[in-house]
Scaffold this active site. Sequence first.
Site, PDB file in Angstrom:
ATOM      1  N   ILE A 109      -1.250  -1.504 -14.794  1.00  0.00           N
ATOM      2  CA  ILE A 109      -2.303  -0.900 -13.950  1.00  0.00           C
ATOM      3  C   ILE A 109      -1.899   0.513 -13.535  1.00  0.00           C
ATOM      4  O   ILE A 109      -2.739   1.298 -13.127  1.00  0.00           O
ATOM      5  CB  ILE A 109      -2.603  -1.742 -12.686  1.00  0.00           C
ATOM      6  CG1 ILE A 109      -1.394  -1.821 -11.754  1.00  0.00           C
ATOM      7  CG2 ILE A 109      -3.119  -3.121 -13.057  1.00  0.00           C
ATOM      8  CD1 ILE A 109      -1.741  -2.298 -10.347  1.00  0.00           C
ATOM      9  N   ASP A 110      -0.597   0.837 -13.643  1.00  0.00           N
ATOM     10  CA  ASP A 110      -0.125   2.140 -13.156  1.00  0.00           C
ATOM     11  C   ASP A 110      -0.555   3.302 -14.057  1.00  0.00           C
ATOM     12  O   ASP A 110      -0.556   4.450 -13.620  1.00  0.00           O
ATOM     13  CB  ASP A 110       1.410   2.133 -13.035  1.00  0.00           C
ATOM     14  CG  ASP A 110       1.911   1.050 -12.094  1.00  0.00           C
ATOM     15  OD1 ASP A 110       1.102   0.557 -11.290  1.00  0.00           O
ATOM     16  OD2 ASP A 110       3.102   0.692 -12.173  1.00  0.00           O
ATOM     17  N   MET A 152      -1.854   0.590  -5.257  1.00  0.00           N
ATOM     18  CA  MET A 152      -0.623   0.510  -6.058  1.00  0.00           C
ATOM     19  C   MET A 152      -0.496   1.708  -7.004  1.00  0.00           C
ATOM     20  O   MET A 152      -1.281   2.649  -6.939  1.00  0.00           O
ATOM     21  CB  MET A 152      -0.610  -0.792  -6.845  1.00  0.00           C
ATOM     22  CG  MET A 152      -0.205  -1.991  -6.022  1.00  0.00           C
ATOM     23  SD  MET A 152      -0.074  -3.456  -7.078  1.00  0.00           S
ATOM     24  CE  MET A 152       0.775  -4.571  -5.971  1.00  0.00           C
ATOM     25  N   GLU A 205       0.918   3.858  -2.973  1.00  0.00           N
ATOM     26  CA  GLU A 205       2.080   3.216  -2.332  1.00  0.00           C
ATOM     27  C   GLU A 205       3.338   4.076  -2.437  1.00  0.00           C
ATOM     28  O   GLU A 205       4.234   3.989  -1.610  1.00  0.00           O
ATOM     29  CB  GLU A 205       2.337   1.844  -2.965  1.00  0.00           C
ATOM     30  CG  GLU A 205       2.628   1.920  -4.465  1.00  0.00           C
ATOM     31  CD  GLU A 205       2.861   0.569  -5.115  1.00  0.00           C
ATOM     32  OE1 GLU A 205       2.840  -0.446  -4.415  1.00  0.00           O
ATOM     33  OE2 GLU A 205       3.061   0.552  -6.347  1.00  0.00           O
ATOM     34  N   ARG A 250      -7.167   2.638  11.134  1.00  0.00           N
ATOM     35  CA  ARG A 250      -6.718   1.319  10.658  1.00  0.00           C
ATOM     36  C   ARG A 250      -6.325   1.414   9.187  1.00  0.00           C
ATOM     37  O   ARG A 250      -6.738   2.336   8.489  1.00  0.00           O
ATOM     38  CB  ARG A 250      -7.844   0.287  10.785  1.00  0.00           C
ATOM     39  CG  ARG A 250      -8.401   0.119  12.177  1.00  0.00           C
ATOM     40  CD  ARG A 250      -7.456  -0.679  13.077  1.00  0.00           C
ATOM     41  NE  ARG A 250      -8.097  -0.921  14.360  1.00  0.00           N
ATOM     42  CZ  ARG A 250      -8.868  -1.973  14.621  1.00  0.00           C
ATOM     43  NH1 ARG A 250      -9.100  -2.870  13.694  1.00  0.00           N
ATOM     44  NH2 ARG A 250      -9.407  -2.118  15.819  1.00  0.00           N
ATOM     45  N   HIS A 256      -1.936  -6.930  -4.371  1.00  0.00           N
ATOM     46  CA  HIS A 256      -2.098  -7.605  -5.662  1.00  0.00           C
ATOM     47  C   HIS A 256      -3.547  -7.932  -6.003  1.00  0.00           C
ATOM     48  O   HIS A 256      -3.818  -8.361  -7.132  1.00  0.00           O
ATOM     49  CB  HIS A 256      -1.221  -8.851  -5.708  1.00  0.00           C
ATOM     50  CG  HIS A 256       0.231  -8.514  -5.713  1.00  0.00           C
ATOM     51  ND1 HIS A 256       0.932  -8.281  -4.562  1.00  0.00           N
ATOM     52  CD2 HIS A 256       1.095  -8.306  -6.732  1.00  0.00           C
ATOM     53  CE1 HIS A 256       2.186  -7.970  -4.873  1.00  0.00           C
ATOM     54  NE2 HIS A 256       2.308  -7.973  -6.181  1.00  0.00           N
ATOM     55  N   ARG A 259      -4.529  -6.451  -9.087  1.00  0.00           N
ATOM     56  CA  ARG A 259      -4.027  -6.956 -10.363  1.00  0.00           C
ATOM     57  C   ARG A 259      -4.712  -8.242 -10.800  1.00  0.00           C
ATOM     58  O   ARG A 259      -4.340  -8.827 -11.821  1.00  0.00           O
ATOM     59  CB  ARG A 259      -2.511  -7.185 -10.266  1.00  0.00           C
ATOM     60  CG  ARG A 259      -1.715  -5.921 -10.187  1.00  0.00           C
ATOM     61  CD  ARG A 259      -0.445  -5.989 -10.993  1.00  0.00           C
ATOM     62  NE  ARG A 259       0.309  -7.184 -10.772  1.00  0.00           N
ATOM     63  CZ  ARG A 259       1.530  -7.233 -10.239  1.00  0.00           C
ATOM     64  NH1 ARG A 259       2.118  -6.122  -9.858  1.00  0.00           N
ATOM     65  NH2 ARG A 259       2.158  -8.354 -10.103  1.00  0.00           N
TER      66      ARG A 259
HETATM   67  O1  F6P Z   1       3.827  -1.843 -12.130  1.00  0.00           O
HETATM   68  C1  F6P Z   1       2.711  -2.525 -11.674  1.00  0.00           C
HETATM   69  C2  F6P Z   1       2.794  -2.777 -10.192  1.00  0.00           C
HETATM   70  O2  F6P Z   1       1.648  -3.451  -9.787  1.00  0.00           O
HETATM   71  C3  F6P Z   1       3.029  -1.525  -9.347  1.00  0.00           C
HETATM   72  O3  F6P Z   1       1.859  -0.788  -9.140  1.00  0.00           O
HETATM   73  C4  F6P Z   1       3.607  -2.136  -8.091  1.00  0.00           C
HETATM   74  O4  F6P Z   1       4.458  -1.236  -7.407  1.00  0.00           O
HETATM   75  C5  F6P Z   1       4.413  -3.293  -8.629  1.00  0.00           C
HETATM   76  O5  F6P Z   1       3.902  -3.610  -9.898  1.00  0.00           O
HETATM   77  C6  F6P Z   1       4.373  -4.503  -7.748  1.00  0.00           C
HETATM   78  O6  F6P Z   1       5.261  -5.429  -8.251  1.00  0.00           O
HETATM   79  P1  F6P Z   1       5.355  -6.933  -7.781  1.00  0.00           P
HETATM   80  O7  F6P Z   1       4.159  -7.659  -8.288  1.00  0.00           O
HETATM   81  O8  F6P Z   1       6.616  -7.420  -8.382  1.00  0.00           O
HETATM   82  O9  F6P Z   1       5.362  -6.912  -6.284  1.00  0.00           O
END
Ligand code: F6P
Length: 326
Positions: A109-110, A152, A205, A250, A256, A259
């Site tokens: 996703i990055d 993220m 983040e 706020r 997640h 994702r």
């Molecule tokens: O690399 C994908 C990612 O979703 C990043 O954007 C995020 O920093 C990281 O993975 C989060 O990882 P985890 O699911 O291990 O917390």
Amino acid sequence: MIRAVVRKGIDHHGHSILGFRDGWRGPIENVWEELTIESVRGILPRGGTILGSSRTNPFGREDGAERIRSTLAEHGLDGLIVIGGEDTLGAAARLGAEGLPIVGVPKTIDNDLGGTDMTFGFDTALQVATDAIDRLHTTAESHHRNLVVEVMGRDAGWIALHSGLAGGADVILIPERPFDIEEVCRLIRRRHERGRYFAIVVAAEGATPVEGTMETVAGTGVDEFGHARLGGIGQRLEREIEDRTGYETRTTVLGHVQRGGTPTAFDRVLATRLGVAAIDAATDRRWGVMSALRGQRIELVPLEEAVAELRTVPVEDYEAAATFFG
Ligand code: F6P
């Protein structure tokens, strides 16, 4: 992606295909299942992966590479198609350099892999973040509040930049450009002076303040690849903005949620095209490459190129977005 590899691999090329569970853990520990036309039916609209995932690093243990090699030999496999981002494909490139037959596919996703204009997963996360910003907009406006949205992206600001642009954010903060908290507050105050009593701040983040301008947030704990667990910048911004401007602020951390769920049509098509190119490359024994989107076309690029450098947000893209700040 898996569906594309299996459908084309079996139907067109006549291969047998095994799927290893949980990323690198699968070939290291020899945990696998046979993938058939039947087993990949209906997965096109499913997010995540039917094979599971993990942050296992084959180089985190001494015999990782050796174990993968013997798993491939045991099953008589011609090669391995590896799906992932910077860490997974970084390990793939190293294993490839050690002679393992590997084709990579860019998934994160990055959206920060070199060698490809886009990774799959990004568009879906972007859509989730944009939908969230749209929802937050209406409540921010009604309650006359500032809302900080933490998204993220790790060390790249793609999700923040694009969701911020699409959602009409008033400030976007990305890792590539350390921010000045006073400037953020100035933009928010200016909105108030113009009669807009709310603001949306989208913060990646990995966004960090200019040194010495605000207390920094350290990531907590590291994974097997040495990456810190990010998060927390939203809360810090909430406090700073409220203290400095006096306006109620706020935070929403999307986490997640970005994702999960159903992939966008764009991601389904991209993943399918990348998968087809990967199984074709493997059939031709073109190891050490990654299928990639270049412009509108799918091409093969050297795996090393894909992991040599992170693809971060160019300065000019951020400048263009900044036109709409405040
Ligand atoms: O690399 C994908 C990612 O979703 C990043 O954007 C995020 O920093 C990281 O993975 C989060 O990882 P985890 O699911 O291990 O917390």
